[in-house]
Design a protein around this motif. Structure first.
Motif, mmCIF file in Angstrom:
data_model
loop_
_atom_site.group_PDB
_atom_site.id
_atom_site.type_symbol
_atom_site.label_atom_id
_atom_site.label_comp_id
_atom_site.label_asym_id
_atom_site.label_seq_id
_atom_site.Cartn_x
_atom_site.Cartn_y
_atom_site.Cartn_z
ATOM 1 N N ARG A 8 48.497 36.871 45.916
ATOM 2 C CA ARG A 8 47.378 37.272 45.071
ATOM 3 C C ARG A 8 47.778 38.569 44.393
ATOM 4 O O ARG A 8 48.304 39.486 45.038
ATOM 5 C CB ARG A 8 46.132 37.496 45.927
ATOM 6 C CG ARG A 8 44.963 38.056 45.152
ATOM 7 C CD ARG A 8 43.799 38.333 46.120
ATOM 8 N NE ARG A 8 42.706 38.970 45.433
ATOM 9 C CZ ARG A 8 42.475 40.279 45.416
ATOM 10 N NH1 ARG A 8 43.255 41.107 46.065
ATOM 11 N NH2 ARG A 8 41.445 40.770 44.763
ATOM 12 N N GLY A 88 42.259 38.049 49.082
ATOM 13 C CA GLY A 88 43.495 38.514 49.701
ATOM 14 C C GLY A 88 43.560 38.290 51.200
ATOM 15 O O GLY A 88 44.523 38.693 51.851
ATOM 16 N N GLU A 109 48.905 41.249 50.417
ATOM 17 C CA GLU A 109 48.431 40.142 49.575
ATOM 18 C C GLU A 109 49.505 39.091 49.306
ATOM 19 O O GLU A 109 49.541 38.475 48.242
ATOM 20 C CB GLU A 109 47.824 40.665 48.279
ATOM 21 C CG GLU A 109 46.619 41.551 48.546
ATOM 22 C CD GLU A 109 45.860 41.926 47.299
ATOM 23 O OE1 GLU A 109 46.482 42.170 46.249
ATOM 24 O OE2 GLU A 109 44.627 41.969 47.390
#
Length: 165
Positions: A8, A88, A109
């Motif tokens: 992410r 996340g 992430e």
């Protein structure tokens, strides 16, 4: 048979996978904008994605969702499953009977998992390259796969890869 990376970056979600398995992108990677990214690998069970993505849409925490999905999977010992959601949050699983070398790691992430690899350096190099590569997510994911391949990649060789952003 595979190693994959899910990440992410702000509002962007994506994943990349490389393997000796033919057409890995058709079954392994599942990415949906604003929802999350999920990879099922080792002995792939596409039903994990079939049931998992709607639950990510319902904002279930991946750390709880991974064990919940695997509880009903008699093959969980030979599977890997990892995911990251739009917030996340991550969940990871490497079955105890996955073919070595196998494992999973995580960074900020980003989650990386693999099996039938040349060694732990494949995952470490993948994670490190993603973290230090500037630019758009697609380029960072490709650089990460290149680094994992340079560290030995799938110990049987390479045949297919996929990228979804």
């Amino acid at each position: 048979m595979t190693w994959s990376i899910l990440a992410r970056d702000g509002d962007v979600l994506g994943g990349a996978v490389a393997t000796k398995f033919f057409a890995v992108g058709a079954l392994c990677l599942h990415v949906e904008g604003g929802v999350g990214a999920l990879a099922t690998q080792a002995l792939i069970n596409p039903m994990l994605a079939w049931h998992g993505m709607p639950r990510l849409r319902d904002n279930e925490d991946p750390a709880l969702l991974v064990p919940a999905l695997l509880a009903g999977d008699d093959g969980r010992a030979v599977r890997q499953l990892h995911m990251i959601d739009a917030a996340g949050r991550m969940g990871q699983h490497t079955g105890a009977e996955c073919v070595g070398w196998c494992g999973h790691i995580a960074g900020a992430e980003v989650t990386v998992a693999g099996n039938m690899l040349a060694g732990a350096a494949v995952l470490d190099s993948t994670l490190d390259a993603y973290a230090r590569t500037p630019g758009p997510m697609a380029e960072r994911l490709l650089a990460a796969l290149d680094a994992g391949e340079a560290a030995g990649g799938d110990k049987r060789g390479r045949q297919s890869a996929a990228l979804k952003v």
